[in-house]
Design an enzyme around this catalytic site. Structure first.
Site, mmCIF file in Angstrom:
data_model
loop_
_atom_site.group_PDB
_atom_site.id
_atom_site.type_symbol
_atom_site.label_atom_id
_atom_site.label_comp_id
_atom_site.label_asym_id
_atom_site.label_seq_id
_atom_site.Cartn_x
_atom_site.Cartn_y
_atom_site.Cartn_z
ATOM 1 N N ASP A 79 12.486 23.798 -11.652
ATOM 2 C CA ASP A 79 12.754 24.973 -10.826
ATOM 3 C C ASP A 79 12.632 26.257 -11.634
ATOM 4 O OD1 ASP A 79 15.140 24.090 -12.194
ATOM 5 O OD2 ASP A 79 16.282 25.532 -11.022
ATOM 6 N N GLU A 146 18.267 23.625 -12.198
ATOM 7 C CA GLU A 146 18.868 24.031 -13.461
ATOM 8 C C GLU A 146 19.310 25.488 -13.423
ATOM 9 O OE1 GLU A 146 18.981 25.727 -17.562
ATOM 10 O OE2 GLU A 146 17.730 26.297 -15.863
#
Length: 489
Positions: A79, A146
């Site tokens: 991400d 994350e």
């Protein structure tokens, strides 16, 4: 060195970086990129697993002669932080990231680039696709969310791993080996809104702050950059001391882990008081420009009259609770390490404030390499929530990564760096949150290191990465994997 974007894409790392840049992958929107990574594993004939959190786990057997070396876990996250310049027409849910090359630097076009942590994904894919990089057995784990909750790492199944060496690829400075990182937690204060009927003689204004640098709340918190939300709180408090005002809306920041670059409040004051308001705000613009002339010289503070005539506004009590929260919620560096010179030990970032018809939400990212100090800041924010009649909650609590004095993988990477460049790498700790701490808690036996190429202005639309540094770091990583055959005998 390559001089055009097409030439850059010929390198295997940038070939894959360009591929994943075409896939939307903001935190919480990882299904498409996760499916792409799983298809990659299947097409290459590798063992691939996609779990419920959309993490991707890929295994590749050891090269011939490396069967005796402990398996290596390579880790990054899929991400990215999605930020764009005001007025930029980009839909992060659907649009690809547009890449542009400026000399040695790769940028996006008025959006975050996603080199954090797309470069790690590209490194992993390039290694998995290579037939001429000798290596031990590889276990690749690419996690989700994350940048927000650490959900992927927190939900990763430790039973999928047999590796003893853990290489995290989420660092942002070439030549610096990270051996420790902070833990963190996200704290949210939800302040309920009490509305009251708006009086007839009210005049409305929108006060806006923008032009700030912002930046990663772990990597840049020590730079003294302005926090648009906190600065707006100072202005609102001063105005409220001058004469009664009522808030109608307040919003600022996009991510709890990004120092907010913009904030806006809509307020209403009595017409007789409105004559002085533009001048007071103008005075504050000069005050803040002076204070931040070095750290944030581009700061802009503006005030505009609004034609909107509201039926209701925040009550005086709610308005005061909001301003109290803005002033008292801790922000910035809280303590410095006494063991590692220049290392921020504890910090907190008031990264987001949002309002709707029911409540105002204040979201802070709290970090520390000392668990008890992290909890101390949490208690401070919780007490402010109680003081202002707000609900308090926390999420995404992740552990710190403790320093391991006798790390063998650190010695390996030091040896290889010395052999390649004739000098020693910097050994450092980082205040940002890395997933290493989570994996070490799940797999206490692993020996971890973190590295990466030179990246700049991450979590901002000015994010860029050095092409030459990315290629050198690739060569360094490949050399270290090759050296393991002799080092781990």
């Amino acid at each position: 060195m390559p001089t055009t974007l097409e030439d850059v894409k010929k390198h295997p790392v940038f070939h894959y970086f360009a591929e994943i840049s075409a896939i939307p992958r903001g935190s919480g929107n990882e299904r498409e990129i996760s499916d792409y990574l799983l298809r990659f594993a299947q097409e290459k004939g590798l063992e691939g697993v996609q779990d419920d959190a959309l993490n991707i786990f890929i295994k590749k057997p050891a090269s011939k002669g490396y069967e005796h070396v402990p398996a290596v876990i390579l880790q990054g996250h899929m991400d990215m932080v999605c930020e764009k310049n005001k007025g930029t027409a980009h839909d992060f849910e659907h649009d690809p990231i547009s890449l542009q090359l400026k000399e040695d630097m790769l940028y996006a076009c008025n959006t975050t680039l996603g080199a954090d942590n797309g470069i790690a994904v590209a490194y992993a894919l390039a290694i998995l696709d290579s037939n001429d990089v000798p290596h031990p057995a590889l276990e690749i784990i690419i996690t989700t969310e994350e940048e927000t909750t650490m959900k992927g790492a927190l939900e990763a199944n430790p039973e999928l791993f047999s590796g003893e060496v853990f290489i995290n690829l989420d660092s942002e400075e070439e030549g610096k080996l990270l051996v420790s990182s902070a833990g963190g937690i996200t704290a949210t204060q939800a302040l309920p809104i009490q509305w009251e009927t708006a009086q007839k003689d009210l005049k409305g204004y929108s006060i806006q702050l923008n032009g700030l640098f912002g930046g990663h709340s772990g990597m840049s918190i020590q730079k003294g950059r302005g926090n648009a939300i906190k600065l707006l709180g100072r202005i609102l408090h001063d105005l409220s001391v001058q004469y009664p005002l009522h808030l109608y809306a307040i919003n600022g920041g996009l991510k709890s882990n990004a120092i907010p670059r913009e904030a806006e409040a809509v307020i209403y004051v009595h017409e007789k008081s409105s004559m002085d308001l533009p001048k007071l705000v103008s005075d504050w613009a000069q005050i803040l420009k002076s204070e931040l002339r070095t750290a944030d010289p581009g700061i802009s503070v503006t005030v505009e009259e609004t034609d909107h005539v509201p039926d209701k506004v925040y009550s005086a009590r709610t308005t005061q609770n909001v301003i109290t929260s803005l002033l008292l919620i801790p922000n910035g560096v809280q303590s410095m390490s006494q063991e590692i010179q220049g290392l921020t030990e504890s910090s907190t970032n008031l990264g987001v404030v949002t309002s709707d018809s029911k409540e105002i939400r204040f979201v802070s990212e709290i970090r520390s390499s000392v668990k008890s100090l992290k909890q101390h800041t949490v208690r401070q924010v919780e007490l402010i929530a109680q003081l202002t009649e707000s609900r308090f909650s926390t999420e995404a609590d992740y552990p710190e990564w403790p320093y391991l004095p006798d790390s063998k993988v650190r010695r390996l990477f030091e040896k290889v760096y010395q052999k390649l460049y004739g000098t020693s790498p910097e050994i450092a700790a980082i205040h940002a949150g890395l997933e290493c701490g989570i994996f070490i808690e799940k797999l206490p036996h692993i020996d971890a290191i973190s590295l990466g190429p030179d990246m700049f202005d991450v979590h901002t639309p000015e994010e860029h990465v050095s092409v030459s540094s990315t290629i050198r770091t690739w060569d360094y990583l490949v050399a270290a994997l090759k050296e393991m055959n002799d080092f781990y005998r």
